[in-house]
Scaffold this active site. Structure first.
Site, short mmCIF file in Angstrom:
data_model
loop_
_atom_site.label_atom_id
_atom_site.label_comp_id
_atom_site.label_asym_id
_atom_site.label_seq_id
_atom_site.Cartn_x
_atom_site.Cartn_y
_atom_site.Cartn_z
N ASN A 69 -10.97 -2.54 -5.33
CA ASN A 69 -10.19 -1.64 -6.20
C ASN A 69 -10.85 -1.41 -7.56
O ASN A 69 -10.50 -0.47 -8.27
CB ASN A 69 -8.76 -2.16 -6.40
CG ASN A 69 -7.88 -2.05 -5.17
OD1 ASN A 69 -6.99 -2.85 -4.95
ND2 ASN A 69 -8.10 -1.03 -4.34
N GLU A 129 1.36 -13.15 12.44
CA GLU A 129 1.94 -11.98 13.10
C GLU A 129 1.78 -10.80 12.15
O GLU A 129 1.97 -10.95 10.94
CB GLU A 129 3.43 -12.22 13.38
CG GLU A 129 3.70 -13.32 14.39
CD GLU A 129 3.16 -12.99 15.78
OE1 GLU A 129 3.15 -11.80 16.17
OE2 GLU A 129 2.73 -13.93 16.48
N ASP A 158 0.83 -1.21 0.00
CA ASP A 158 0.00 0.00 0.00
C ASP A 158 0.86 1.27 0.00
O ASP A 158 1.97 1.26 0.54
CB ASP A 158 -0.92 -0.02 1.23
CG ASP A 158 -2.08 0.95 1.09
OD1 ASP A 158 -2.33 1.45 -0.03
OD2 ASP A 158 -2.76 1.20 2.10
C1 IPE Z 1 -5.33 -2.78 -0.26
O1 IPE Z 1 -5.00 -1.44 -0.43
C2 IPE Z 1 -5.34 -3.48 -1.60
C3 IPE Z 1 -4.03 -3.63 -2.24
C4 IPE Z 1 -2.88 -3.32 -1.72
C5 IPE Z 1 -4.06 -4.23 -3.55
P1 IPE Z 1 -6.12 -0.30 -0.56
O2 IPE Z 1 -5.40 0.97 -0.71
O3 IPE Z 1 -7.08 -0.66 -1.62
O4 IPE Z 1 -6.85 -0.41 0.85
P2 IPE Z 1 -7.79 0.65 1.59
O5 IPE Z 1 -8.84 1.05 0.61
O6 IPE Z 1 -6.93 1.81 1.97
O7 IPE Z 1 -8.32 -0.07 2.79
C1 IPE Z 2 -1.51 0.25 -3.40
O1 IPE Z 2 -1.29 1.61 -3.42
C2 IPE Z 2 -1.78 -0.31 -4.78
C3 IPE Z 2 -3.15 -0.77 -4.98
C4 IPE Z 2 -4.11 -0.72 -4.10
C5 IPE Z 2 -3.45 -1.32 -6.28
P1 IPE Z 2 -2.49 2.66 -3.44
O2 IPE Z 2 -2.85 2.94 -4.85
O3 IPE Z 2 -3.61 2.19 -2.59
O4 IPE Z 2 -1.79 3.91 -2.79
P2 IPE Z 2 -2.43 4.94 -1.77
O5 IPE Z 2 -2.98 4.15 -0.63
O6 IPE Z 2 -3.50 5.68 -2.51
O7 IPE Z 2 -1.29 5.81 -1.37
MG MG Z 3 -4.06 2.42 -0.62
#
Ligand code: IPE
Ligand code: IPE
Ligand code: MG
Length: 233
Positions: free
Chosen positions: A60, A195, A12
């Site tokens: 997503n 964990e 993330d």
């Molecule tokens: C979780 O990240 C999904 C992936 C890393 C693919 P998100 O960015 O989608 O999660 P939320 O929406 O912040 O919970």
């Molecule tokens: C994780 O990074 C990748 C996916 C969820 C596909 P994000 O795109 O969620 O990045 P942030 O959370 O917006 O920074």
């Molecule tokens: Mg994210």
């Protein structure tokens, strides 16, 4: 050092990494793929047997269309460039999630690498793609019910066999980057006793050294599985 058998990662923070640099979110995703490549290789070198990367959640799909398109384009180029390297590293690719719901090019690229690495034995790389933990649990319930499995035969083992991770051990360590403290529907059944490790680092900055730091932290934990510390001493 005790190396976890199965590490699961919530990659993330790609968007925030890009924003901090004044770049479009897609640049963050691109940098994120590079981080993933390095982490895969280091896990394999360290002797991790199963690595699961949260690549795209069911939720997503609700992102802007252009971002979703870019994510799958990146996945296709990752498969094209990394497919042969995975095979060469003896890494087997699996997808946790319904492949048929993915864009055609992604489906084809994934199927190709899944097939060509099917006999690889050093490590299993699971991409949780179009994945949702609740959805996975409901799917398992439906499948058992549809087959008329009697209630007394619905054991933990029978249930596990219906999950996308069938035949693989539960994650020992779940890592989430970017300073968020939640599971976001990830491996809800499997992570029961994992964990948890959280770091503020955005995913594109998560280096193999950062991975080793997480494993070191894991080594300082005592996994009790409900027992007392004294029982385990
Ligand atoms: C979780 O990240 C999904 C992936 C890393 C693919 P998100 O960015 O989608 O999660 P939320 O929406 O912040 O919970
Ligand atoms: C994780 O990074 C990748 C996916 C969820 C596909 P994000 O795109 O969620 O990045 P942030 O959370 O917006 O920074
Ligand atoms: Mg994210």
């Amino acid at each position: 050092m005790n190396i976890p058998t199965h590490i699961a990662v919530i990659m993330d923070g790609n968007g925030r990494w890009a924003k901090k640099r004044g770049l479009p979110r897609t640049e963050g995703h691109k940098a994120g793929t590079e981080a993933a490549r390095a982490v895969v290789t280091r896990c394999r070198e360290l002797g991790v047997r199963h690595l699961t990367l949260y690549t795209f959640s069911k939720e997503n799909w609700s992102r802007p269309k252009a971002e979703v398109r870019t994510l799958f384009e990146l996945l296709v180029s990752f498969m094209k460039s990394e497919g042969p390297s995975l095979k060469q590293q003896n890494i087997r690719l699996k997808v946790l999630g319904e492949l048929d719901d993915l864009p055609l090019a992604a489906r084809q690229a994934l199927r190709h690498v899944i097939k060509s690495t099917a006999d690889c034995t050093e490590m299993t790389l699971n991409l949780a793609l179009n994945y949702g933990g609740r959805d996975e649990i409901l799917r398992a319930c439906r499948s058992l019910t549809a087959r008329g499995v009697p209630p007394e035969d619905i054991t933990e083992e029978a249930f596990q066999n219906e999950l996308w991770t069938a035949g693989q051990p539960d994650p020992d360590l779940v890592i989430r980057t970017s300073g968020e403290y939640r599971l976001s529907n990830y491996l809800l059944f499997q992570a029961a006793y994992a964990e948890l490790y959280f770091t503020d680092t955005y995913w594109p900055d998560f280096t193999p050294e950062a991975l080793e730091k997480a494993i070191q932290d894991y080594n300082s934990r005592q996994r009790r599985f409900g027992k007392t510390g004294e029982q385990l001493a």
